[in-house]
Design a protein around this motif. Sequence first.
Motif, PDB file in Angstrom:
ATOM      1  N   TYR A 119       3.432  -1.831 -11.493  1.00 13.77           N
ATOM      2  CA  TYR A 119       2.094  -1.244 -11.491  1.00 13.77           C
ATOM      3  C   TYR A 119       1.253  -1.647 -10.283  1.00 13.77           C
ATOM      4  CZ  TYR A 119       3.272   0.454 -16.084  1.00 13.77           C
ATOM      5  OH  TYR A 119       3.892   1.115 -17.116  1.00 13.77           O
ATOM      6  N   GLU A 120       1.635  -2.718  -9.601  1.00 16.24           N
ATOM      7  CA  GLU A 120       0.925  -3.105  -8.376  1.00 16.24           C
ATOM      8  C   GLU A 120       1.312  -2.225  -7.193  1.00 16.24           C
ATOM      9  OE1 GLU A 120       0.922  -7.842  -9.650  1.00 16.24           O
ATOM     10  OE2 GLU A 120       2.380  -7.065  -8.212  1.00 16.24           O
ATOM     11  N   ILE A 121       2.598  -1.921  -7.083  1.00 15.45           N
ATOM     12  CA  ILE A 121       3.093  -1.218  -5.891  1.00 15.45           C
ATOM     13  C   ILE A 121       2.428   0.138  -5.684  1.00 15.45           C
ATOM     14  CG2 ILE A 121       5.161  -0.102  -4.935  1.00 15.45           C
ATOM     15  CD1 ILE A 121       6.695  -2.649  -5.886  1.00 15.45           C
ATOM     16  N   PRO A 122       2.269   0.988  -6.703  1.00 13.46           N
ATOM     17  CA  PRO A 122       1.566   2.254  -6.471  1.00 13.46           C
ATOM     18  C   PRO A 122       0.137   2.064  -5.950  1.00 13.46           C
ATOM     19  CG  PRO A 122       2.762   2.352  -8.532  1.00 13.46           C
ATOM     20  CD  PRO A 122       2.824   0.929  -8.077  1.00 13.46           C
ATOM     21  N   LEU A 123      -0.531   0.999  -6.408  1.00 11.51           N
ATOM     22  CA  LEU A 123      -1.888   0.735  -5.917  1.00 11.51           C
ATOM     23  C   LEU A 123      -1.858   0.272  -4.468  1.00 11.51           C
ATOM     24  CD1 LEU A 123      -3.397  -1.063  -9.041  1.00 11.51           C
ATOM     25  CD2 LEU A 123      -3.836   1.281  -8.272  1.00 11.51           C
ATOM     26  N   LEU A 124      -0.930  -0.600  -4.129  1.00 14.24           N
ATOM     27  CA  LEU A 124      -0.813  -1.034  -2.734  1.00 14.24           C
ATOM     28  C   LEU A 124      -0.508   0.149  -1.822  1.00 14.24           C
ATOM     29  CD1 LEU A 124       1.231  -4.347  -3.178  1.00 14.24           C
ATOM     30  CD2 LEU A 124      -1.223  -4.121  -2.742  1.00 14.24           C
ATOM     31  N   LEU A 125       0.360   1.036  -2.259  1.00 14.50           N
ATOM     32  CA  LEU A 125       0.663   2.239  -1.478  1.00 14.50           C
ATOM     33  C   LEU A 125      -0.587   3.095  -1.306  1.00 14.50           C
ATOM     34  CD1 LEU A 125       4.090   3.232  -3.082  1.00 14.50           C
ATOM     35  CD2 LEU A 125       3.729   2.350  -0.764  1.00 14.50           C
ATOM     36  N   GLN A 126      -1.363   3.190  -2.360  1.00 15.79           N
ATOM     37  CA  GLN A 126      -2.587   4.004  -2.312  1.00 15.79           C
ATOM     38  C   GLN A 126      -3.583   3.480  -1.284  1.00 15.79           C
ATOM     39  OE1 GLN A 126      -4.345   4.531  -6.201  1.00 15.79           O
ATOM     40  NE2 GLN A 126      -6.322   5.187  -5.361  1.00 15.79           N
ATOM     41  N   TYR A 127      -3.606   2.144  -1.122  1.00 15.51           N
ATOM     42  CA  TYR A 127      -4.586   1.548  -0.209  1.00 15.51           C
ATOM     43  C   TYR A 127      -3.967   1.088   1.105  1.00 15.51           C
ATOM     44  CZ  TYR A 127      -7.528   1.963  -4.261  1.00 15.51           C
ATOM     45  OH  TYR A 127      -8.227   2.480  -5.334  1.00 15.51           O
ATOM     46  N   GLY A 128      -2.818   1.637   1.450  1.00 12.73           N
ATOM     47  CA  GLY A 128      -2.261   1.429   2.782  1.00 12.73           C
ATOM     48  C   GLY A 128      -1.276   0.291   2.925  1.00 12.73           C
ATOM     49  N   GLY A 129      -0.889  -0.327   1.825  1.00 11.99           N
ATOM     50  CA  GLY A 129       0.083  -1.410   1.891  1.00 11.99           C
ATOM     51  C   GLY A 129      -0.512  -2.728   1.456  1.00 11.99           C
ATOM     52  N   LEU A 171      13.256  -4.555   0.187  1.00 13.86           N
ATOM     53  CA  LEU A 171      13.998  -3.490   0.863  1.00 13.86           C
ATOM     54  C   LEU A 171      13.464  -2.108   0.494  1.00 13.86           C
ATOM     55  CD1 LEU A 171      17.658  -4.822   0.570  1.00 13.86           C
ATOM     56  CD2 LEU A 171      16.223  -4.775   2.621  1.00 13.86           C
ATOM     57  N   ASP A 172      13.130  -1.921  -0.785  1.00 16.49           N
ATOM     58  CA  ASP A 172      12.630  -0.620  -1.239  1.00 16.49           C
ATOM     59  C   ASP A 172      11.362  -0.207  -0.504  1.00 16.49           C
ATOM     60  OD1 ASP A 172      14.662  -0.255  -3.068  1.00 16.49           O
ATOM     61  OD2 ASP A 172      13.471  -0.868  -4.819  1.00 16.49           O
ATOM     62  N   TYR A 173      10.510  -1.184  -0.148  1.00 19.02           N
ATOM     63  CA  TYR A 173       9.188  -0.844   0.398  1.00 19.02           C
ATOM     64  C   TYR A 173       8.948  -1.402   1.801  1.00 19.02           C
ATOM     65  CZ  TYR A 173       8.544   0.791  -4.290  1.00 19.02           C
ATOM     66  OH  TYR A 173       8.701   1.479  -5.466  1.00 19.02           O
ATOM     67  N   ALA A 174      10.032  -1.800   2.484  1.00 19.05           N
ATOM     68  CA  ALA A 174       9.889  -2.379   3.825  1.00 19.05           C
ATOM     69  C   ALA A 174       9.245  -1.412   4.807  1.00 19.05           C
ATOM     70  CB  ALA A 174      11.253  -2.826   4.345  1.00 19.05           C
ATOM     71  N   ARG A 175       9.500  -0.127   4.659  1.00 22.00           N
ATOM     72  CA  ARG A 175       8.931   0.865   5.575  1.00 22.00           C
ATOM     73  C   ARG A 175       7.621   1.457   5.064  1.00 22.00           C
ATOM     74  NH1 ARG A 175      12.294   2.144   9.743  1.00 22.00           N
ATOM     75  NH2 ARG A 175      14.469   1.463   9.550  1.00 22.00           N
ATOM     76  N   SER A 176       7.103   0.867   3.998  1.00 18.53           N
ATOM     77  CA  SER A 176       5.847   1.370   3.412  1.00 18.53           C
ATOM     78  C   SER A 176       4.705   0.371   3.573  1.00 18.53           C
ATOM     79  CB  SER A 176       6.061   1.666   1.920  1.00 18.53           C
ATOM     80  OG  SER A 176       7.067   2.637   1.750  1.00 18.53           O
ATOM     81  N   ASN A 177       4.859  -0.567   4.496  1.00 24.69           N
ATOM     82  CA  ASN A 177       3.829  -1.571   4.784  1.00 24.69           C
ATOM     83  C   ASN A 177       3.556  -2.481   3.586  1.00 24.69           C
ATOM     84  OD1 ASN A 177       2.075  -2.843   6.640  1.00 24.69           O
ATOM     85  ND2 ASN A 177       0.308  -1.768   5.786  1.00 24.69           N
ATOM     86  N   ILE A 178       4.581  -2.715   2.781  1.00 22.28           N
ATOM     87  CA  ILE A 178       4.473  -3.671   1.688  1.00 22.28           C
ATOM     88  C   ILE A 178       5.531  -4.752   1.903  1.00 22.28           C
ATOM     89  CG2 ILE A 178       4.744  -4.071  -0.791  1.00 22.28           C
ATOM     90  CD1 ILE A 178       3.709  -1.268  -1.281  1.00 22.28           C
ATOM     91  N   ARG A 179       5.074  -5.981   1.983  1.00 23.05           N
ATOM     92  CA  ARG A 179       5.992  -7.116   2.069  1.00 23.05           C
ATOM     93  C   ARG A 179       6.069  -7.793   0.705  1.00 23.05           C
ATOM     94  NH1 ARG A 179       4.624 -11.206   4.639  1.00 23.05           N
ATOM     95  NH2 ARG A 179       2.423 -10.832   5.125  1.00 23.05           N
ATOM     96  N   VAL A 180       7.269  -8.204   0.330  1.00 23.08           N
ATOM     97  CA  VAL A 180       7.478  -8.855  -0.964  1.00 23.08           C
ATOM     98  C   VAL A 180       8.287 -10.129  -0.744  1.00 23.08           C
ATOM     99  CG1 VAL A 180       8.238  -8.574  -3.352  1.00 23.08           C
ATOM    100  CG2 VAL A 180       7.578  -6.553  -2.016  1.00 23.08           C
ATOM    101  N   ASN A 181       7.734 -11.262  -1.132  1.00 21.63           N
ATOM    102  CA  ASN A 181       8.393 -12.547  -0.988  1.00 21.63           C
ATOM    103  C   ASN A 181       8.263 -13.352  -2.277  1.00 21.63           C
ATOM    104  OD1 ASN A 181       9.202 -12.684   1.991  1.00 21.63           O
ATOM    105  ND2 ASN A 181       7.037 -12.135   2.149  1.00 21.63           N
ATOM    106  N   ALA A 182       9.018 -14.421  -2.354  1.00 18.28           N
ATOM    107  CA  ALA A 182       8.920 -15.337  -3.494  1.00 18.28           C
ATOM    108  C   ALA A 182       8.644 -16.740  -2.990  1.00 18.28           C
ATOM    109  CB  ALA A 182      10.210 -15.332  -4.303  1.00 18.28           C
ATOM    110  N   VAL A 183       7.960 -17.506  -3.799  1.00 17.65           N
ATOM    111  CA  VAL A 183       7.775 -18.927  -3.537  1.00 17.65           C
ATOM    112  C   VAL A 183       8.525 -19.686  -4.625  1.00 17.65           C
ATOM    113  CG1 VAL A 183       5.593 -19.105  -4.821  1.00 17.65           C
ATOM    114  CG2 VAL A 183       6.095 -20.734  -2.992  1.00 17.65           C
TER     115      VAL A 183
END
Length: 260
Positions: A134-144, A181-193
């Motif tokens: 549910y976060e990813i669609p919002l991040l996409l909506q606001y540019g990443g 990988l799914d969103y690397a070209r959509s200006n979304i970075r995903v990492n874990a700590v």
Amino acid sequence: MTAPEHEGQKRHFAGKVAFVTGAASGIGRAAALAFAREGAGVAVADISLEGSQETARLITEEGGQALALKCDVTRSVDVKAALDKTVETFGRLDYAFNNAGIEQATAALADIPEEEWERVLSVNLRGVFLCMKYEIPLLLQYGGGVIVNTSSGAGVKAFPGGAAYSAAKHGVVGLTKVAALDYARSNIRVNAVCPGIVDTPMRLRVFGDTPEERARVLAQEPIGRMGTPEEIAAAVIWLCSEAAAFVTGHALVVDGGQTL
């Protein structure tokens, strides 16, 4: 009264918005405060509304903007409602720290009750999946934006007696890498700590706090001490910053050398 240490410093996240789960205490609270000190508006989400409200109070006391939310990350309706309220209040979403998690009662694999397995996997793995869903669609909506998920040292190394917890935390690393990988070209970075042993309320529940137990815990850390919530929060802030703009799909271990 002295000014807060961060006052007058450049706020790198000014005008941005962060959503933090498991924010009622420990690492989540430290991260929520850290985001606010960098200038972000912070949605403080936790299954404990009272704890969320206390974290929000600490943020506003320092002059930050905060929204306290009750959210059970295992329920999609709760996650969606919390994120919708975040956007309604702050107008956007830029960062998400999916940190909510629970411990497992130590037991050999065959001795783990099925209900305990389901409970731990539901919060620690399903919760991260639902939040990202549910976060990813919002991040996409606001540019990443940037997502950081909390795994664990137990997400990169096996420890006896923690099959459910380790499976969930290894799963978080896998989810993180695929989402990156799914969103690397959509200006979304995903990492874990991946924290080691950190001095939090969860640590007290797992290990207790007798002198003997404390000595046993410290013996596991080559650096000779436990980590602090603030040290994990600093890693999260770095992963969300422009300094980490070329970092995605990474599981950042912050553990004092425990998993080496």
